[in-house]
Design a protein around this motif. Structure first.
Motif, short mmCIF file in Angstrom:
data_model
loop_
_atom_site.label_atom_id
_atom_site.label_comp_id
_atom_site.label_asym_id
_atom_site.label_seq_id
_atom_site.Cartn_x
_atom_site.Cartn_y
_atom_site.Cartn_z
N PRO A 33 40.56 60.27 57.67
CA PRO A 33 41.16 59.30 56.74
C PRO A 33 40.70 59.54 55.31
O PRO A 33 39.55 59.88 55.07
CB PRO A 33 40.64 57.95 57.27
CG PRO A 33 39.36 58.29 57.97
CD PRO A 33 39.55 59.65 58.56
N GLY A 34 41.63 59.40 54.38
CA GLY A 34 41.28 59.50 52.96
C GLY A 34 41.42 60.87 52.35
O GLY A 34 41.12 61.04 51.16
N LEU A 35 41.86 61.87 53.11
CA LEU A 35 42.03 63.21 52.54
C LEU A 35 43.15 63.19 51.50
O LEU A 35 44.24 62.66 51.75
CB LEU A 35 42.39 64.23 53.62
CG LEU A 35 41.26 64.86 54.45
CD1 LEU A 35 41.84 65.94 55.35
CD2 LEU A 35 40.17 65.43 53.57
N LYS A 36 42.88 63.76 50.36
CA LYS A 36 43.90 63.84 49.30
C LYS A 36 44.96 64.86 49.65
O LYS A 36 46.15 64.66 49.41
CB LYS A 36 43.23 64.19 47.97
CG LYS A 36 44.16 64.15 46.77
CD LYS A 36 43.40 64.38 45.49
CE LYS A 36 44.34 64.32 44.29
NZ LYS A 36 43.61 64.57 43.02
N LYS A 37 44.54 66.02 50.18
CA LYS A 37 45.48 67.06 50.61
C LYS A 37 45.08 67.59 51.97
O LYS A 37 44.03 68.21 52.11
CB LYS A 37 45.51 68.21 49.60
CG LYS A 37 46.54 69.29 49.99
CD LYS A 37 46.37 70.55 49.18
CE LYS A 37 47.39 71.60 49.62
NZ LYS A 37 47.34 71.89 51.07
N LYS A 38 45.92 67.33 52.95
CA LYS A 38 45.64 67.84 54.29
C LYS A 38 45.89 69.34 54.32
O LYS A 38 46.83 69.84 53.70
CB LYS A 38 46.54 67.15 55.31
CG LYS A 38 46.28 65.66 55.47
CD LYS A 38 47.19 65.06 56.52
CE LYS A 38 46.91 63.57 56.70
NZ LYS A 38 47.77 62.96 57.74
N PRO A 39 45.04 70.09 55.05
CA PRO A 39 45.27 71.53 55.15
C PRO A 39 46.59 71.84 55.85
O PRO A 39 47.00 71.13 56.78
CB PRO A 39 44.08 72.03 55.97
CG PRO A 39 43.58 70.83 56.71
CD PRO A 39 43.86 69.66 55.82
N SER A 40 47.26 72.89 55.40
CA SER A 40 48.59 73.23 55.90
C SER A 40 48.53 74.46 56.81
O SER A 40 47.47 75.03 57.05
CB SER A 40 49.52 73.51 54.73
OG SER A 40 49.11 74.69 54.06
N THR A 41 49.69 74.85 57.29
CA THR A 41 49.79 76.02 58.16
C THR A 41 49.28 77.28 57.47
O THR A 41 48.53 78.07 58.06
CB THR A 41 51.25 76.24 58.60
OG1 THR A 41 51.75 75.04 59.19
CG2 THR A 41 51.36 77.37 59.61
N SER A 42 49.68 77.49 56.23
CA SER A 42 49.26 78.69 55.51
C SER A 42 47.74 78.73 55.33
O SER A 42 47.13 79.80 55.37
CB SER A 42 49.96 78.78 54.15
OG SER A 42 49.61 77.69 53.33
#
Length: 278
Positions: A215-224
């Motif tokens: 909770p609270g992540l500004k940008k979640k890590p993506s597939t790339s």
């Protein structure tokens, strides 16, 4: 013409249906989704799948719709006239063809990518309505109409930075690329790392999805970013045991800088990991 994904691009059934529906309807396909979910790559792979040319138009904040049609290089013409160059008599020598012009006059039906349309001014999509609808435009300097001999496959991507006009949306077929679940992600990773040990893959995916759920992540890590992280894990020969979570979801994985892209998220992650250890 039918798209079913490629060897290098795992497309969900929903995405395949969306691409083929847009091709059948001869409508632009508007694709949204989290950054790093393969929106731009989709256009590249559709072009490969259909064995046709990809014409990419990468949009910036300063891009104007007119640039996609053509630009008149008046400065070069003035310079050439001062030098006495005879080509100034033909105004067509100073017309620079834009991406839409290239797509409209291609020998074979191409794929036209309008990438990150939401970066441009809010009026940008509306300024292209007529051209994308009728697939033609008028060149005032040469008094000619440029008309598409065959409608290109148009794929438009957006990161949802701003809302697009309703009139523009009505003319598109829309698809949102949802984030892959663990099973789909494993298939995507297998394309990039076919020889990856299963134990390492499972542990990496566990750590990755646990991180996305914080909770609270500004940008979640993506597939790339997952692909980049796995590349580092393989290069550093990090075993699966190092990734095993002994202290709950907040245990810090190695090389997490490949997954987290701003200092707020790193500080949050470190704080949660410290609290979990206590």
């Amino acid at each position: 013409m039918s798209f079913t994904g490629t060897r290098d691009y795992i497309a969900s059934k929903e995405l395949q249906l969306a691409v083929n529906a847009a091709i059948t309807l001869q409508r632009p396909l508007l694709v949204k989704g989290e950054p790093g979910t393969g929106k731009t790559m989709l256009a590249e792979e559709v072009a490969k799948s259909l064995s046709t040319e990809l014409i990419p138009w990468h949009i910036k904040s300063t891009t104007k719709a007119q640039q996609g049609l053509y630009e008149y290089d008046a400065v070069s013409r003035l310079r050439d006239s001062q030098l006495g160059d005879p080509k100034v008599q033909e105004i067509g020598n100073y017309i620079v063809k834009g991406k839409l012009w290239q797509a409209f006059t291609a020998d074979k039906r191409p794929v036209l990518l309008i990438d990150e349309i939401d970066k441009a001014d809010i009026e940008f999509p509306n300024d292209l309505l007529l051209e994308l609808d009728r697939m033609e435009f008028y060149v005032y300097e040469t008094r000619e109409v440029i008309k598409a001999s065959q409608r290109p496959v148009v794929i438009i991507t957006s990161n949802n930075e701003k809302e697009l006009p309703d009139a523009f949306l009505r003319r598109c077929f829309f698809h949102y690329i949802r984030f892959p679940d663990k099973e789909e992600m494993a298939s995507i990773v297998n394309v990039h790392f076919p020889d990856l040990k299963k134990d390492l893959l499972n542990q990496a995916l566990e750590s990755f999805f646990n991180l996305r759920e914080l909770p609270g992540l500004k940008k979640k890590p993506s597939t790339s970013e997952l692909i980049d992280w796995l590349k580092l894990l393989v290069a550093e020969d990090i075993p699966a045991e190092v990734l095993r979570n002994k202290d709950g979801k907040q245990a810090i994985p190695p090389l997490y800088g490949a997954l987290l892209k701003n200092e707020q998220d790193i500080h949050l992650f470190e704080k949660l990991a410290f609290m979990a250890r206590r």
